[in-house]
Design an enzyme around this catalytic site. Sequence first.
Site, short mmCIF file in Angstrom:
data_model
loop_
_atom_site.label_atom_id
_atom_site.label_comp_id
_atom_site.label_asym_id
_atom_site.label_seq_id
_atom_site.Cartn_x
_atom_site.Cartn_y
_atom_site.Cartn_z
N ASP A 1 19.37 7.48 -30.71
CA ASP A 1 19.31 6.56 -29.57
C ASP A 1 19.09 7.27 -28.24
O ASP A 1 19.54 6.81 -27.20
CB ASP A 1 20.58 5.69 -29.50
CG ASP A 1 20.86 4.99 -30.81
OD1 ASP A 1 19.88 4.49 -31.40
OD2 ASP A 1 22.01 4.97 -31.25
N LYS B 1 13.78 8.30 -28.01
CA LYS B 1 12.65 9.09 -28.51
C LYS B 1 11.37 8.28 -28.65
O LYS B 1 10.29 8.77 -28.37
CB LYS B 1 12.95 9.63 -29.92
CG LYS B 1 14.06 10.60 -30.02
CD LYS B 1 14.31 10.98 -31.47
CE LYS B 1 14.89 9.88 -32.31
NZ LYS B 1 16.23 9.45 -31.98
N ALA C 1 16.41 3.82 -38.56
CA ALA C 1 15.93 4.10 -37.20
C ALA C 1 15.47 2.81 -36.54
O ALA C 1 15.04 1.87 -37.20
CB ALA C 1 14.78 5.08 -37.26
N GLY C 2 15.58 2.78 -35.22
CA GLY C 2 15.06 1.65 -34.45
C GLY C 2 14.43 2.21 -33.20
O GLY C 2 15.11 2.41 -32.20
N HIS C 3 13.16 2.56 -33.28
CA HIS C 3 12.51 3.22 -32.15
C HIS C 3 11.88 2.18 -31.23
O HIS C 3 10.93 1.51 -31.60
CB HIS C 3 11.47 4.21 -32.68
CG HIS C 3 12.10 5.36 -33.39
ND1 HIS C 3 11.39 6.28 -34.13
CD2 HIS C 3 13.39 5.76 -33.47
CE1 HIS C 3 12.22 7.18 -34.62
NE2 HIS C 3 13.44 6.88 -34.24
N GLN D 1 16.84 9.48 -35.93
CA GLN D 1 18.25 9.78 -35.69
C GLN D 1 18.33 10.95 -34.70
O GLN D 1 17.46 11.09 -33.87
CB GLN D 1 19.01 10.10 -36.99
CG GLN D 1 19.21 8.88 -37.89
CD GLN D 1 17.97 8.47 -38.64
OE1 GLN D 1 17.33 9.28 -39.28
NE2 GLN D 1 17.62 7.20 -38.57
N THR E 1 19.88 -0.83 -31.81
CA THR E 1 18.59 -1.49 -32.03
C THR E 1 18.55 -2.14 -33.41
O THR E 1 17.99 -3.22 -33.58
CB THR E 1 17.45 -0.44 -31.98
OG1 THR E 1 17.71 0.46 -30.91
CG2 THR E 1 16.11 -1.08 -31.77
N ARG F 1 25.28 -3.25 -32.83
CA ARG F 1 26.66 -2.81 -32.54
C ARG F 1 26.75 -2.18 -31.15
O ARG F 1 25.83 -1.47 -30.74
CB ARG F 1 27.09 -1.73 -33.55
CG ARG F 1 27.27 -2.25 -34.95
CD ARG F 1 27.66 -1.12 -35.90
NE ARG F 1 26.56 -0.19 -36.15
CZ ARG F 1 26.64 0.86 -36.95
NH1 ARG F 1 27.77 1.15 -37.55
NH2 ARG F 1 25.60 1.65 -37.14
N LYS G 1 16.90 8.06 -19.37
CA LYS G 1 17.89 7.11 -18.81
C LYS G 1 18.73 7.69 -17.67
O LYS G 1 19.90 7.34 -17.53
CB LYS G 1 18.78 6.57 -19.94
CG LYS G 1 17.99 5.77 -20.98
CD LYS G 1 18.85 5.16 -22.05
CE LYS G 1 19.17 3.71 -21.80
NZ LYS G 1 19.73 3.01 -22.98
N VAL H 1 13.23 7.40 -15.66
CA VAL H 1 14.01 6.81 -14.57
C VAL H 1 14.01 5.27 -14.63
O VAL H 1 14.37 4.61 -13.66
CB VAL H 1 13.48 7.29 -13.19
CG1 VAL H 1 13.76 8.77 -13.01
CG2 VAL H 1 11.99 6.99 -13.03
P1 IMP Z 1 22.96 5.83 -42.23
O1 IMP Z 1 21.84 6.68 -41.74
O2 IMP Z 1 22.63 4.35 -42.24
O3 IMP Z 1 23.53 6.30 -43.53
O4 IMP Z 1 24.18 5.96 -41.18
C1 IMP Z 1 24.88 7.19 -41.01
C2 IMP Z 1 25.26 7.40 -39.56
O5 IMP Z 1 24.09 7.62 -38.79
C3 IMP Z 1 25.97 6.21 -38.90
O6 IMP Z 1 26.88 6.70 -37.93
C4 IMP Z 1 24.83 5.48 -38.18
O7 IMP Z 1 25.30 4.72 -37.10
C5 IMP Z 1 24.01 6.67 -37.74
N1 IMP Z 1 22.60 6.34 -37.52
C6 IMP Z 1 21.65 6.17 -38.47
N2 IMP Z 1 20.47 5.90 -37.91
C7 IMP Z 1 20.66 5.92 -36.57
C8 IMP Z 1 19.79 5.73 -35.45
O8 IMP Z 1 18.59 5.52 -35.57
N3 IMP Z 1 20.39 5.82 -34.24
C9 IMP Z 1 21.69 6.11 -34.07
N4 IMP Z 1 22.52 6.28 -35.09
C10 IMP Z 1 22.01 6.19 -36.33
#
Ligand code: IMP
Length: 408
Positions: free
Chosen positions: A15, A18, A41-43, A212, A287, A291, A319, A399
């Site tokens: 987060d 990227k 991932a949520g890019h 991540q 994303t 949460r 940011k 910014v």
């Molecule tokens: P998993 O990758 O779903 O197994 O989650 C393992 C850990 O990585 C948890 O703490 C997730 O919240 C965190 N995580 C996985 N993908 C992301 C991401 O894209 N951004 C932030 N945290 C992530």
Amino acid sequence: MSSKADIILGLQWGDEGKGRIVDLYAKDYDVVARFAGGDNAGHSIVVGKQELALRIVPSAVMHSHVELFIGGGTVVNLRTLVDEFDALTALGVDVSRVKISDRAHVVLPHHVARDAAAERERANAIGTTGRGIGPAYVDRVARTGFRFADLSDADALAKQIRANVATGTDALDQVEGIVEAAARLARHVVDGVAYLHERLDAGARVLLEGAQGSLLDVGYGTYPYVTSSHTIAGGACTGLGIGPSAIGRVIGVLKAYCTRVGGGPFPSELHDERGEKLRRQGNEFGTVTGRPRRCGWFDAVAARYAVALNGLSAAVITKLDVLSGFERVSIVTGYRVDGMPATFAAAGRPELEVELQELQGWDEPIGDCRRIGDLPDAARAYVEKIRELIGVPVELVSVGRERSQLAR
Ligand code: IMP
């Protein structure tokens, strides 16, 4: 002449923003590739009023000349990818240029079910994204996974799904949809190693996009509160089948403060109204899962550790505008255990104490600054302090949310 691939990846717990940085750099590349992770991932990229949240497709969709490659180190949910293709097509994006490595693994319903079950059983939940990512990587390592190489074999795929779920479960109802998705995706599958090496040999400009963050790396992050793949620069080599000598620049993205979702160590976390303010001003909500993210000060010990893990060439800070309106801002500059200096390895120790350096905050909005030199004195001093603490150049500072809100 063959070319080298550059990498952009996150240096914190994900987060870092990227997606937007990849979107920016991608215009100068011919190929953009993902090398690890999946739809956890949520890019996000913001284009005008449009916000796109990409899960698996590399964050270069807005550049029509760029080939988009999903590498062998990823784990891909077929339904999610098909949905992402449909959403992108509706926005006018040509998805025929997406290629998927035959070595990538498929995430199936039983992986998602096992992810949820494992979380329920853990005394201290990891707080996974619930997408089946961990179990899919477990199957890969256990040599029981299903690869894109076998995707055209619909019978084998259906058999794999049925073999792993009890009769009558929801997952069985999904077989047809998954087989359909597989048929749609089969035409995108390529020999991933041959593809990327051919492109590099031909001199194509290749950018590798991390997912991540470095502190979520399965080997070097805050284990066991990590994801199940190698998110650091070395993961780009194993995730794509290229050697370290094929890597050019490694650019790391750092948010101007820290956040993390899910459980696990977070030495600079704020539990007071300053943390709330960061969450509110930075809109720090997941994303993928929505949460609320845990928020805290910039952690220079963690950042230096990530710089070392990745062999970093340069950093991008995102940011910075979120910190406008703080009277004082702090940076974690050291860790101590029992009064003795400690490294990042001590991040999870209950007796850990952090050393903080307090800096002057700033009130001015900075969204119109386009040069680092134009920032208010206190904001410029903050960036300079980070640069000094991490020991690599800062080549860009974001910014604001808009594509153009960047200071160089
Ligand atoms: P998993 O990758 O779903 O197994 O989650 C393992 C850990 O990585 C948890 O703490 C997730 O919240 C965190 N995580 C996985 N993908 C992301 C991401 O894209 N951004 C932030 N945290 C992530």
